[in-house]
Design a protein around this motif. Structure first.
Motif, short mmCIF file in Angstrom:
data_model
loop_
_atom_site.label_atom_id
_atom_site.label_comp_id
_atom_site.label_asym_id
_atom_site.label_seq_id
_atom_site.Cartn_x
_atom_site.Cartn_y
_atom_site.Cartn_z
N ARG A 93 0.87 -1.18 0.00
CA ARG A 93 0.00 0.00 0.00
C ARG A 93 0.90 1.23 0.00
NH1 ARG A 93 -3.14 2.44 5.01
NH2 ARG A 93 -4.49 3.96 4.00
N TRP B 176 -1.89 -1.12 -3.86
CA TRP B 176 -2.98 -0.20 -3.49
C TRP B 176 -2.36 1.18 -3.50
CZ3 TRP B 176 -6.47 -0.98 1.46
CH2 TRP B 176 -7.01 0.22 1.89
N GLU C 248 -3.15 5.48 -3.44
CA GLU C 248 -4.21 6.36 -2.96
C GLU C 248 -3.79 7.81 -3.02
OE1 GLU C 248 -4.62 4.60 0.86
OE2 GLU C 248 -3.28 6.00 1.85
N LEU D 100 -5.94 -1.57 -6.74
CA LEU D 100 -6.88 -0.77 -5.95
C LEU D 100 -6.54 0.71 -6.05
CD1 LEU D 100 -7.11 -2.91 -2.67
CD2 LEU D 100 -8.98 -2.53 -4.29
N GLY E 234 -7.30 4.03 -4.00
CA GLY E 234 -7.82 4.58 -2.76
C GLY E 234 -7.90 6.09 -2.84
N THR F 12 -11.21 1.77 -2.91
CA THR F 12 -11.10 1.45 -1.49
C THR F 12 -10.90 2.71 -0.67
OG1 THR F 12 -9.92 0.06 0.11
CG2 THR F 12 -8.59 1.13 -1.57
N SER G 239 -5.70 -2.74 6.57
CA SER G 239 -4.84 -1.84 5.81
C SER G 239 -3.71 -1.23 6.63
CB SER G 239 -5.68 -0.74 5.16
OG SER G 239 -6.68 -0.26 6.04
#
Length: 845
Positions: free
Chosen positions: A345, A367, A369, A405, A407, A448, A504
């Protein structure tokens, strides 16, 4: 058909080899900049003198040091960069673009005194067409960058540093007047997806934009796919529409699939031609994979179940701030992969292009974001900036097969200001908008949000918006006990069984200087960190509905607002800020890696002191079936490695060197690990005794001295005395003690003691008393005397009046022992305290 495909291949390769001089060039502009911290009024103009400015190279930040000093805050404001740009004859007639991979957080770019453009957001790339602003010969680039707080620009607050500056690479891109778009949010100008992968065929959908000059004749786009060995797979020729777009589908027979175990990468080369001449060309990655998240079954990749075992990663590094060169970005990803993780992440913002490229190559699912953290501002500008950040992130990184993903918020209710309940529905409204934008930009991937452990996300309806829910959970660190972690997950799954869940974040501090045989929450010992992670891993393994997890954090990182045992750092990493592994790293490697792993978990504490012949538990992490441990050549026995990938021995330390050796076999291949532990016995008769008063943990200071854990007094030894004597940890437990690097010595205390006694032999001693007030705000709230015998060494001592709150005070005393040393404490106002004590014998009697 076969003959036609072979002919197509030959023609394609012939044309591609002819690209050469007419295709785009990309030149680094990282060197030779002048920098000034401040905001001179005319710094954008060519005739401005920058001779007094500092010469710097990019990447650069003005916050390398100030987030880590003892002065509250760090510089957040404007800074200017200036650089000469030579447009030589090879560039005349070309289209010229400035391409910035990242500048924090608002950038205004000028060329020859004219504004080229502005960009808002510190974590995404941006580009400007500067063709009309340049001239042959010398040109001047000036960039104003500002990392000031702005209520309309996320992140507003966060537990990481907002380093300012041009901290990622800068490029000059030169193209033909007809070229693939560079100013489409600094993306490649091409979107690549794999909408169909079944029955032995993979369909590749390609959608791109060509900025076509009307004077360019016969424009076509040649698109070719190559395998990982650069062998030709397929080629297609397209015409562009009136809007410059081209759309096509291509096929790959029996494509090799991309996965963490086999990250097979194809490549797509897109060439813009005028007639038979290539005038622009780029290459993009291509990976074939499909995946699914299920609330009951968890995550699957390419039709097979796969548990996501991952980490979070921040982009800064000791001594560099966020100015991390590509090779260190890549090295971080290699460290993560080598440990056996398959998921990362990128917290809490889009990261450097080299990071995404490394994840594609290594096989790390991602992931990614945007930095919308803690709370929002209820304004159109904040919402628009948030939307732009989502669009930037997706367009710039959507061609990476590693990304699964998108985010767009993290712990967004964590810091909602008191009395601002209106922000809850406003946040839900913004989340719906951002989720919709993510789906519009990239229908192929899921969305997400990461929540902190509070049911308010469910109550407000935020949990109903993204496809996958992330929970940042710290039971047993910030709250409750580790056993409450699994209970929380089970409750969420029971109430919302269809929601795919990822843990997470989870983690606990680990300071390699602090150690305890009785670790406790908040003590920052590596022993508690290991206990915490071992427990969490077991609880997650017992819950098959979990799609996966990402521990917090792979590396310690800068967080100026934190105090803790190493101020201004978040120490939950598996590695230190300068990338040294902690013992907990090897627990995960033993659990996840397919390599043979054998590690004696004493690396964090190679220097020890204690009572003579002290017996302590030594753990070995391994993925072998059994391990034998030796001490100074003598076997301590062979033990079976348990499901937690650990075997343990009780080891009696010998004075001096203790050579530990662990041996195991991996398919008949012997594996060994060794460690040298030095042990010094301490008794009341020792020449030096150092006590970390009030603490359950020993502490190793910068001189290598070990301050041992405290204890109540017992005859023949030492310790504190007093009916009211209570161990106190700093309030709050992350209190930064100023003007010292030995914060742990001053963050704990015994309060209410009447005496600290050492049953040492008769003789002359030097005594060093350590004090720091971490509890009372004002002078006059704690006043006491410190005496030895009848002599007062500190009279009416008020720590706050003497040095201020959260500041160390040391008092050196010489005294004689006659039947022991007794340091007495007499209360006048409040209760006496003591934080540390060092007793050193000068002479015997």
């Amino acid at each position: 058909m076969r003959a036609f495909r072979l002919l197509t291949a030959v023609l394609a390769l012939t044309v591609l080899c002819a690209a050469a001089a007419s295709a785009r060039t990309k030149t680094s502009l990282n060197t030779g900049w002048k920098f000034h911290k401040g905001d001179p009024a005319t710094a954008s103009e060519n005739n401005f003198s920058d001779t007094s400015w500092t010469t710097v190279n990019i990447p650069h930040t003005w916050n390398v040091n100030d987030p880590f000093d003892d002065e509250p805050g760090y510089y957040r404001g404007p800074g200017w960069y200036r650089r000469e740009l030579i447009v030589d004859r090879t560039l005349v007639g070309k289209h010229l673009f400035l391409y910035f991979e990242g500048a924090s957080q608002v950038a205004d770019v000028y060329v020859n005194g004219q504004k080229a453009g502005s960009h808002i957001g510190g974590y995404s790339a941006f580009s400007f067409d500067i063709t009309s602003l340049t001239k042959p010969g010398r040109n001047l680039i000036a960039v104003r960058v500002d990392n000031s707080f702005n209520e309309d620009i996320p992140p507003l607050t966060a537990d990481f540093n907002f380093y300012g500056g041009i901290y990622r690479d800068v490029w000059l891109i030169a193209t033909d007047k007809t070229h693939l778009s560079i100013t489409d949010r600094a993306s490649s100008g091409v979107t690549i997806s794999t909408p169909y992968i079944q029955r032995g065929e993979g369909i590749v959908a390609i959608d791109g934009i060509v900025n076509a000059d009307p004077s360019t004749p016969d424009i076509t786009v040649l698109t070719s796919i190559f395998d990982a060995s650069k062998r030709w797979v397929d080629t297609s020729t397209s015409r562009i529409g009136d809007d410059g777009r081209f759309v096509l589908n291509m096929g790959v027979r029996k494509p090799r699939l991309w996965s963490p175990d086999s990250p097979y990468l194809y490549s797509v080369k897109i060439s813009v031609r005028s007639g038979s001449k290539i005038i622009d060309e780029i290459e993009q990655p291509l990976g074939f994979r499909w995946y699914n998240f299920d609330g009951e079954k968890g995550f699957s990749l390419n039709g097979k179940p796969l548990k996501l075992h991952g980490v979070n990663r921040h982009q800064d590094h000791a001594g560099l701030g966020n100015t991390v060169p590509d090779r260190l970005h890549v090295r971080d990803m290699e460290i993560i992969k080598d440990a056996g993780f398959n998921f990362v992440r990128l917290a809490h913002y889009p990261q450097d292009p080299s990071v995404l490229e490394a994840c594609d190559r290594l096989g790390l699912l991602v992931w990614e974001e945007t930095p919308i953290v803690n709370y929002i501002t209820k304004s159109d500008a904040f919402a628009d900036n948030s939307a732009n950040m989502v669009r930037d992130m997706i367009r710039q990184h959507r061609n990476h097969p590693s990304v699964i993903l998108w985010g767009y918020m993290n712990e967004i209710y964590l810091r909602v200001p008191k009395g601002r309940d209106d922000l809850y529905p406003a946040t839900v409204e913004l989340a719906r908008r951002l989720n919709s934008i993510a789906k519009e930009e990239d229908p192929s991937r899921l969305t997400t949000i990461a929540f902190h452990g509070n049911d308010i996300y469910n109550k407000t309806g935020l949990g109903d918006i993204p496809d996958v829910i992330g929970w940042n959970l710290y039971q047993g660190w910030y709250s409750a006990t580790v056993e409450d972690f699994g209970k929380f997950l089970d409750d969420q799954h029971k109430r919302f069984p269809k929601r795919p869940l990822i843990v997470s974040e989870y983690g606990a501090n680990g300071d390699r200087r602090l150690h305890s045989t009785q670790p406790r929450r908040f003590d920052s010992t590596t022993e508690y960190q290991r206990y915490y992670h071992e427990s969490y891993m077991a609880q997650m393994e017992a819950r098959p509905y979990l799609s996966g997890s990402a521990l917090w954090n792979e590396f310690d990182f800068g967080a100026e607002l934190r105090g803790e045992t190493i101020p201004h750092l978040n120490q939950k990493g598996m590695y230190t800020f300068d990338r040294k592994p902690k013992d907990i790293h090897f627990f995960y490697k033993a659990k996840l890696s397919k390599q043979g792993v054998l590690h004696i978990a004493v690396g964090d504490q190679l220097k020890r002191v204690g009572v003579p012949s002290a017996k302590e538990t030594v753990d070995v992490y391994s993925n072998m079936s059994s391990v034998e441990l030796f001490q100074n050549g003598k076997s301590l026995g062979k033990k079976t490695v348990d499901g937690g990938r650990k075997a343990s021995w009780d080891v009696t330390w010998r004075s001096g060197a203790n050579v530990l050796a662990a041996r195991a076999s991996n398919r008949r291949t012997p594996i060994t690990d060794t460690a040298l532990v030095t042990f010094a016995p301490v008794t009341a008769a020792s020449n030096e005794i150092a006590i970390n008063v009030g603490s359950n943990a020993s502490f190793i200071d910068s001189d290598g001295r070990v301050w041992i854990a405290d204890q109540p007094y017992s005859k023949g030894s030492w310790g504190y005395i007093g009916e009211k004597a209570t161990r106190i940890y700093s309030q709050p437990p992350d209190r930064n003690i100023l003007r010292t690097d030995s914060d742990p010595l001053f963050q704990t205390m015994v309060e209410g003691l009447t005496e600290y006694r050492f049953d040492v032999p008769d003789g002359e001693y030097e005594i060093e008393l350590l004090f720091a007030e971490t509890k009372n705000e004002r002078a006059g709230m704690r006043v006491f005397d410190v005496l030895i015998g009848e002599r007062i060494y500190l009279g009416s001592f008020d720590p706050v009046a003497m040095v201020g709150r959260d500041r160390p005070f040391r008092k050196m005393i010489r005294a004689e022992s006659k039947g022991g040393l007794s340091i007495k404490f007499g209360s006048k106002i409040g209760e006496p305290i003591l934080n540390g004590i060092l007793v050193r014998r000068i002479s015997r009697r």
